[in-house]
Design an enzyme around this catalytic site. Structure first.
Site, PDB file in Angstrom:
ATOM      1  N   ARG A 211       0.842  -1.211   0.000  1.00  0.00           N
ATOM      2  CA  ARG A 211       0.000   0.000   0.000  1.00  0.00           C
ATOM      3  C   ARG A 211       0.862   1.240   0.000  1.00  0.00           C
ATOM      4  NH1 ARG A 211      -3.035  -2.686   4.922  1.00  0.00           N
ATOM      5  NH2 ARG A 211      -4.711  -3.746   3.810  1.00  0.00           N
ATOM      6  N   ASP A 249     -16.077  -2.442  -3.602  1.00  0.00           N
ATOM      7  CA  ASP A 249     -16.089  -3.711  -2.856  1.00  0.00           C
ATOM      8  C   ASP A 249     -17.541  -4.165  -2.764  1.00  0.00           C
ATOM      9  OD1 ASP A 249     -13.827  -5.120  -0.768  1.00  0.00           O
ATOM     10  OD2 ASP A 249     -15.929  -5.699  -0.484  1.00  0.00           O
ATOM     11  N   ASP A 299      -6.961  -6.206  -6.146  1.00  0.00           N
ATOM     12  CA  ASP A 299      -6.511  -7.057  -5.024  1.00  0.00           C
ATOM     13  C   ASP A 299      -7.631  -8.041  -4.662  1.00  0.00           C
ATOM     14  OD1 ASP A 299      -5.118  -8.088  -2.873  1.00  0.00           O
ATOM     15  OD2 ASP A 299      -5.655  -6.447  -1.522  1.00  0.00           O
ATOM     16  N   CYS A 339      -3.355 -13.612  -4.120  1.00  0.00           N
ATOM     17  CA  CYS A 339      -3.014 -14.181  -2.802  1.00  0.00           C
ATOM     18  C   CYS A 339      -3.264 -15.687  -2.809  1.00  0.00           C
ATOM     19  CB  CYS A 339      -3.794 -13.482  -1.688  1.00  0.00           C
ATOM     20  SG  CYS A 339      -5.574 -13.616  -1.845  1.00  0.00           S
TER      21      CYS A 339
HETATM   22  N1  SAH Z   1      -7.366  -4.500  -0.758  1.00  0.00           N
HETATM   23  C1  SAH Z   1      -7.883  -4.822   0.559  1.00  0.00           C
HETATM   24  C2  SAH Z   1      -8.039  -6.286   0.811  1.00  0.00           C
HETATM   25  C3  SAH Z   1      -8.879  -7.023  -0.196  1.00  0.00           C
HETATM   26  S1  SAH Z   1      -9.532  -8.513   0.381  1.00  0.00           S
HETATM   27  C4  SAH Z   1      -7.031  -4.159   1.605  1.00  0.00           C
HETATM   28  O1  SAH Z   1      -6.016  -3.535   1.281  1.00  0.00           O
HETATM   29  O2  SAH Z   1      -7.361  -4.269   2.786  1.00  0.00           O
HETATM   30  C5  SAH Z   1     -10.693  -8.883  -0.852  1.00  0.00           C
HETATM   31  C6  SAH Z   1     -11.944  -8.024  -0.852  1.00  0.00           C
HETATM   32  O3  SAH Z   1     -12.685  -8.364  -2.003  1.00  0.00           O
HETATM   33  C7  SAH Z   1     -12.893  -8.234   0.309  1.00  0.00           C
HETATM   34  O4  SAH Z   1     -13.135  -7.014   0.942  1.00  0.00           O
HETATM   35  C8  SAH Z   1     -14.206  -8.757  -0.334  1.00  0.00           C
HETATM   36  O5  SAH Z   1     -15.380  -8.197   0.264  1.00  0.00           O
HETATM   37  C9  SAH Z   1     -14.073  -8.263  -1.731  1.00  0.00           C
HETATM   38  N2  SAH Z   1     -14.732  -9.043  -2.783  1.00  0.00           N
HETATM   39  C10 SAH Z   1     -14.719 -10.368  -2.958  1.00  0.00           C
HETATM   40  N3  SAH Z   1     -15.332 -10.697  -4.123  1.00  0.00           N
HETATM   41  C11 SAH Z   1     -15.732  -9.516  -4.694  1.00  0.00           C
HETATM   42  C12 SAH Z   1     -16.387  -9.172  -5.906  1.00  0.00           C
HETATM   43  N4  SAH Z   1     -16.748 -10.108  -6.779  1.00  0.00           N
HETATM   44  N5  SAH Z   1     -16.609  -7.878  -6.160  1.00  0.00           N
HETATM   45  C13 SAH Z   1     -16.243  -6.920  -5.280  1.00  0.00           C
HETATM   46  N6  SAH Z   1     -15.602  -7.186  -4.128  1.00  0.00           N
HETATM   47  C14 SAH Z   1     -15.345  -8.470  -3.837  1.00  0.00           C
END
Ligand code: SAH
Length: 395
Positions: A211, A249, A299, A339
């Site tokens: 980040r 999200d 991500d 991940c």
């Molecule tokens: N970038 C974040 C962590 C991401 S974790 C950080 O820095 O903290 C993955 C995220 O993707 C979760 O918040 C989950 O709610 C979201 N997610 C999972 N599938 C999704 C989709 N199809 N569309 C949008 N968000 C999604």
């Protein structure tokens, strides 16, 4: 103690200190171990190899913990492992600008199935093996003595537990309950964390370094943060002077927490657009509108939970990245992550190369991202390396 003999040839990985013994490697079990018991692992000749946690419900029948026969797996042993893990994070713990970090990372810290995260005065614990489950009381005692937290909360509601035949838990293990939202800092940026209901253990501290690296490219830029959760990438971009940040999200709690975090840091809410939506759908819509951004972050959650899911995951990563790249013009940046432990960096590069070709973009890798120091990778356990990413510039 129950003794388990391995089939001839299966001792090699144990010598190399790999911590997993698969059920197919077991030859003879002398005695009747309960799941979670510490057992003695012997080679085909009956020579001692290691101690490990036994579990007949799991594909990994024994999780090895100790290779020295003279050492007992007792409270002193747990204290030594836990304290070594914490000592290794001493400078992170001393940093007042960062009060969220991983203190114990399972196999990497010789405690297979134990994850402990620090969130300010609280600990969030995930217990993902029956061996650790059996030692829970001892582990809590050692953590309390060493860290004196206000409370320890159990977030062992992960699917990994079902593979081990243990039921999910979510609740207070020790001390006082955390408030619905507690405040932590990461590199000086404030975050609200909901320990009881947030995703995973409450926060994704594995992206801390990435980040902050990405933020250094965000000054004056329009940033699209996809899969934003509570806004890690969005908030860092604001802190470095991004002109406008759009966060996407699908989770309502994620978007709610992100909005709180914008306010908590006194960033300008008018420069922030929060969209609760499916990322693929939103990217399609942006592409239809011919919308462009300077910086795009992708991500996503783990698309490949195992090697067998690799093909499907590869297609999903490719489609996602193709759509993300189409939002960028020459000079634009894409920070893209995986991940999934099953997708190694070379495979990931190949997938992104296909995505770029399909998007009609020529791209350069200008940086590679990895997991931070509090998520170490043991050389004898390469499976522990899961987070990888690329920073790409569209030519
Ligand atoms: N970038 C974040 C962590 C991401 S974790 C950080 O820095 O903290 C993955 C995220 O993707 C979760 O918040 C989950 O709610 C979201 N997610 C999972 N599938 C999704 C989709 N199809 N569309 C949008 N968000 C999604």
């Amino acid at each position: 103690m129950v003794e388990i003999k391995l089939k001839k040839g299966k001792e090699k990985a144990v010598y190399q200190r790999h911590p997993w013994v698969f059920s197919g490697a077991l030859d003879k079990v002398k005695g009747k171990p309960e799941n979670g018991d510490v057992v003695k692992v012997l080679d085909a000749q009956g020579e001692f190899l290691a101690y490990g946690y036994y579990n007949d419900q799991s594909r990994v029948a024994i999780r090895l913990v100790e290779w020295d026969e003279s050492v007992g797996i007792d409270e002193a042993w747990y204290a030594q492992k836990i304290n070594t893990a914490i000592d290794g994070r001493a400078h992170l713990l001393a940093n007042e600008e960062t009060t969220a970090c991983r203190l114990i990372f399972s196999e990497a810290d010789f405690l297979p199935g134990l994850i402990v995260d620090r969130y300010a005065d609280f600990l969030s614990v995930q217990i993902l093996s029956s061996g650790i489950e059996k030692a829970k009381e001892t582990i809590i005692k050692v953590l309390v003595e060493r860290l004196k937290p206000k409370g320890i909360f159990d977030r062992s509601d992960a699917t990994a537990r079902t593979h081990e035949g243990i039921t999910a838990e979510n609740g207070l293990l020790w001390g006082e309950n955390p408030a619905e939202f507690i405040e932590v800092k990461e590199n000086g940026i404030k975050y609200h964390i909901n320990i009881a209901e947030g995703q995973k253990s409450g926060f994704y501290c594995d992206q801390r370094d990435n980040r902050s690296i990405l933020a250094s490219y965000s000054k004056g830029k329009t940033v699209l943060d996809c899969f934003s959760y509570s806004g890690g990438f969005s908030l860092n971009a604001f802190a470095q002077g991004a002109a406008e940040v759009t966060s996407v999200d699908s989770s309502a709690l994620a978007i709610e927490t992100l909005k709180q975090n914008i306010a908590l840091n006194q960033f300008e809410a008018s420069k922030h657009i929060a969209i609760q939506s499916d990322v693929n759908k939103q990217l399609r819509q942006f592409n239809d509108e011919d919308k462009k951004f300077d910086v795009v972050v992708l991500d996503p959650p783990k698309y490949a939970p195992s090697r067998s899911a690799l093909d499907r995951a590869a297609r999903a990563y490719k489609d996602l990245n193709r759509r993300g790249l189409m939002l960028l013009e020459s000079g634009g940046l894409l920070a893209t992550f995986s991940c999934s432990g099953a997708v190694d960096i070379e495979t990931f590069k190949q997938i992104i190369a296909w995505a770029a070709l399909d998007a009609g973009k020529e791209v350069q890798i200008i940086k590679q991202f990895c997991q931070p120091e509090d998520h170490p990778v043991r050389l004898s356990f390469p499976e522990g390396e899961y987070l990888k990413g690329l920073l790409l510039r569209v030519v």
